[in-house]
Motif scaffolding. Structure first.
Motif, PDB file in Angstrom:
ATOM      1  N   ASN A  16      39.822  42.528  37.494  1.00  0.00           N
ATOM      2  CA  ASN A  16      38.823  41.499  37.187  1.00  0.00           C
ATOM      3  C   ASN A  16      37.710  41.474  38.226  1.00  0.00           C
ATOM      4  N   HIS A  20      34.334  42.187  36.365  1.00  0.00           N
ATOM      5  CA  HIS A  20      33.546  40.971  36.139  1.00  0.00           C
ATOM      6  C   HIS A  20      32.729  40.537  37.354  1.00  0.00           C
ATOM      7  N   ARG A  73      36.661  37.444  26.551  1.00  0.00           N
ATOM      8  CA  ARG A  73      37.196  37.814  27.859  1.00  0.00           C
ATOM      9  C   ARG A  73      38.704  37.956  27.766  1.00  0.00           C
TER      10      ARG A  73
END
Length: 121
Positions: A16, A20, A73
């Motif tokens: 992540n 992200h 997501r």
């Protein structure tokens, strides 16, 4: 040191941070993994200097300790958090802290010393 870390608990946190946090960032980025222990509690943290977690997602996770399902997501953080709580208890799991340019995702786990047994010869 020995630490009971459930399989694939740290990997989603690192993934992540890269996908992200760091990929959307312009220029170079940094990822740091730390481990701290205090009073029988171990905290493993993944820290990045990426774009940060949007405030609404951060508030949703920290207020409810749960992310609502969203097809845009993944659910990696939620799955890890639930697994840790089920395995070790409700006082353990994931904590998120973020602002633009900095995110820290911490995994709180209990530390157990290995049991040493001796056998008489």
């Amino acid at each position: 040191m020995e630490l009971a870390v459930p399989f694939l608990s740290l990997q989603p946190l690192v993934e992540n941070a890269c996908i992200h946090g760091l990929e959307p960032k312009e220029g170079p980025g940094h990822l740091i993994i730390t481990g701290e222990m205090e009073g029988g509690i171990c905290q493993l943290s993944v820290i990045d200097d990426g774009v940060g977690i949007p405030p609404q997602i951060l508030a949703q996770f920290n207020d409810q300790n749960q992310l609502k399902p969203d097809v845009t997501r993944g659910i990696g953080l939620q799955n890890v958090n639930e697994r840790i709580k089920l395995y070790f208890g409700p006082q353990y799991g994931i904590n998120l802290a973020s602002r633009p340019g900095w995110t820290k995702v911490s995994l709180k786990l209990p530390f157990y010393l290995p049991k040493i047994t001796t056998e008489a010869s």
